[in-house]
Scaffold this active site. Structure first.
Site, PDB file in Angstrom:
ATOM      1  N   SER A 117       1.532  -9.915  -1.056  1.00  0.00           N
ATOM      2  CA  SER A 117       1.240  -8.478  -0.922  1.00  0.00           C
ATOM      3  C   SER A 117       1.580  -7.885   0.435  1.00  0.00           C
ATOM      4  CB  SER A 117      -0.231  -8.225  -1.258  1.00  0.00           C
ATOM      5  OG  SER A 117      -1.071  -9.056  -0.473  1.00  0.00           O
ATOM      6  N   GLU A 134      -9.654   7.511   3.747  1.00  0.00           N
ATOM      7  CA  GLU A 134     -10.533   6.683   4.563  1.00  0.00           C
ATOM      8  C   GLU A 134      -9.795   5.382   4.817  1.00  0.00           C
ATOM      9  OE1 GLU A 134     -11.035   6.893   1.224  1.00  0.00           O
ATOM     10  OE2 GLU A 134     -10.435   4.821   0.873  1.00  0.00           O
ATOM     11  N   LYS A 173       0.810  -1.222   0.000  1.00  0.00           N
ATOM     12  CA  LYS A 173       0.000   0.000   0.000  1.00  0.00           C
ATOM     13  C   LYS A 173       0.847   1.277   0.000  1.00  0.00           C
ATOM     14  CE  LYS A 173      -4.481  -1.481   1.616  1.00  0.00           C
ATOM     15  NZ  LYS A 173      -4.329  -2.934   1.924  1.00  0.00           N
TER      16      LYS A 173
HETATM   17  C1  LIG Z   1      -5.179  -3.906   1.373  1.00  0.00           C
HETATM   18  C2  LIG Z   1      -4.467  -5.160   1.080  1.00  0.00           C
HETATM   19  C3  LIG Z   1      -4.829  -5.994  -0.001  1.00  0.00           C
HETATM   20  C4  LIG Z   1      -6.012  -5.736  -0.880  1.00  0.00           C
HETATM   21  O1  LIG Z   1      -5.946  -4.587  -1.660  1.00  0.00           O
HETATM   22  P1  LIG Z   1      -5.664  -4.630  -3.208  1.00  0.00           P
HETATM   23  O2  LIG Z   1      -5.928  -3.227  -3.627  1.00  0.00           O
HETATM   24  O3  LIG Z   1      -6.599  -5.602  -3.840  1.00  0.00           O
HETATM   25  O4  LIG Z   1      -4.251  -5.031  -3.395  1.00  0.00           O
HETATM   26  C5  LIG Z   1      -4.062  -7.122  -0.248  1.00  0.00           C
HETATM   27  N1  LIG Z   1      -3.018  -7.449   0.537  1.00  0.00           N
HETATM   28  C6  LIG Z   1      -2.650  -6.686   1.586  1.00  0.00           C
HETATM   29  C7  LIG Z   1      -1.496  -7.115   2.407  1.00  0.00           C
HETATM   30  C8  LIG Z   1      -3.355  -5.525   1.899  1.00  0.00           C
HETATM   31  O5  LIG Z   1      -2.983  -4.790   2.954  1.00  0.00           O
END
Ligand SMILES: *Cc1c(COP(=O)(O)O)cnc(C)c1O
Length: 418
Positions: A400, A127, A104
């Site tokens: 992610s 938000e 993020k």
């Molecule tokens: C917020 C988040 C997501 C989901 O958001 P996307 O916009 O779909 O990437 C996925 N993995 C993590 C670790 C997150 O914090």
């Protein structure tokens, strides 16, 4: 060295995948917002275009990505996981090792730097639901000396107390929203209200590849650093397998880590792009966030300024979604994913809560990596992928984020009463 963003803007690339003048990805996307917001969106469109061409901006962003965020993030060959499945070689793109623990920050930093440098704006509103996006925004605002206001529903504030504290430590003004369901969608409404009132000095920093144009394309471009790095690392035999992956897998909430990973591979026809949505307690249960997989509840609609697949009831009311991971728990999905799916360039599947928990444990045991529950959806879906790939294929997984934030949830699930 951080891979430059300009490299992705070859003419072909741009023509095929840049949304049209109304911000549409085919029938999806657009800007369905009140008239008062149009000038702000047009201004954003302009500075986004400027920033993409501006070497000074790119240099400053790349330097911060390298020296502050910790990019490039590593590519890890998951040897034990590969052995466990006895199938294709599996590689992990380690966004969990980025500062603040997830992808993020790539988007938060890029947007904040853009509006500060080019527009001289010094105030950011955002938000947050689970608090992860809020923490990323509060972090970059501290770094860039910007005022930061984060709107959060009362229910979410109670559920995510440590993230509220983190944001406040970082200097953010966290404002409680006690209207409506007191969760994410009400917080979005408040953030937009603030933005409309304070447009001249305020930027609304949206956290995923969602919302009205130009947010989906802007967030994609900022997150595409994930895929650009991963593509180069895969091709480099001293780091990766020395070839492109046959399959790329990423979890899809709003869709930003997935589109950031997919985009640099879209023009490689041999690379399959697979998105994994939150299957919650299963499609039949109607407690999920699988916008593509549920033909009954997932229909075309407009939510938060963009047209895409939206989970809704028979009357078109936005459905209540469920996922064990807060980051995937959203009723709509980024418009570019809908177009990639229509064009059969990407495929979408879902992973249930139970499968995600199994993926979570598997990655802990096999690789010594505690993944975010969101990322655990990509891992938890791999067993299903195995029947569909050959053993000499190479699979790249977008990891992610890291799982520290999810320990309480997982503890309650795996060791109730402990
Ligand atoms: C917020 C988040 C997501 C989901 O958001 P996307 O916009 O779909 O990437 C996925 N993995 C993590 C670790 C997150 O914090």
């Amino acid at each position: 060295m951080v891979d430059s963003m300009q490299a992705i803007f070859s003419a072909d690339d741009y023509g095929v995948h840049y949304p049209d003048s109304r911000g549409k990805f085919g029938p999806y996307g657009g800007k369905y917002v009140p008239e008062t917001l149009i000038p702000a969106l047009e201004e954003l469109e302009e500075i986004h275009a400027t920033a993409m061409q501006d070497a000074g901006f790119q240099d400053e962003l790349n330097s911060l990505l390298e020296t502050y965020v910790g990019r490039p993030t590593p590519l890890t060959h998951a040897r034990r996981l590969t052995e466990h499945f006895g199938g294709p070689e599996i590689y992990l793109k380690r966004e969990d090792l980025a500062h603040t623990g997830a992808h993020k920050i790539n988007n938060a930093l890029g947007q904040a730097l853009m509006v500060k440098r080019i527009l001289g704006k010094n105030r950011v509103v955002a938000e947050t639901g689970a608090g992860q996006h809020g923490v990323a925004v509060a972090t970059v605002c501290a770094l860039l000396d910007m005022e930061c206001v984060v709107y959060m529903g009362s229910v979410d504030m109670a559920r995510q107390a440590p993230n509220v504290f983190r944001m406040r430590l970082l200097g953010a003004d966290v404002r409680e929203v006690s209207s409506g369901s007191q969760t994410l969608k009400d917080a979005i409404n408040e953030a937009i209200r603030d933005w409309v009132t304070n447009v001249p000095d305020t930027h609304y920093l949206l956290g995923s590849a969602l919302g009205p144009h130009p947010f989906p394309v802007m967030v994609r471009n900022l997150q595409s650093v994930i895929g650009r790095e991963a593509r180069r690392q895969m091709l480099d035999p001293s780091v990766g397998p020395g070839q492109l992956p046959d399959v790329v897998v990423a979890c899809v909430g709003g869709g930003s880590n997935a589109i950031g990973m997919f985009y640099p591979f879209v023009m490689d026809p041999g690379v399959r792009l697979l998105g994994v949505e939150a299957g919650g307690r299963g499609i039949e249960s109607q407690k999920h966030a699988a916008r593509f997989a549920d033909p009954k509840m997932g229909r075309l609609g407009v939510l938060h300024g963009t047209r895409s697949y939206v989970l809704q009831d028979e009357d078109g009311q936005i459905a209540l979604t469920h996922s064990i991971s807060a980051g995937l728990d959203y009723a709509s999905v980024g418009p570019e994913h809908a177009l990639l799916r229509d064009r059969e360039r990407a495929e979408y599947f879902y992973c249930t809560d139970e499968q995600a928990l199994a993926g979570f444990e598997l990655l802990c045991r096999q690789e010594g990596i505690i993944p975010a529950l969101e990322s655990a959806h990509a891992v938890g879906w791999l067993p299903e992928l195995m029947s569909d790939v050959s053993s000499d294929d190479v699979v790249l997984v977008s990891l992610s984020g890291r799982g520290d934030k999810d320990l309480d949830t997982v503890m309650a699930e795996l060791a109730p009463g402990a």
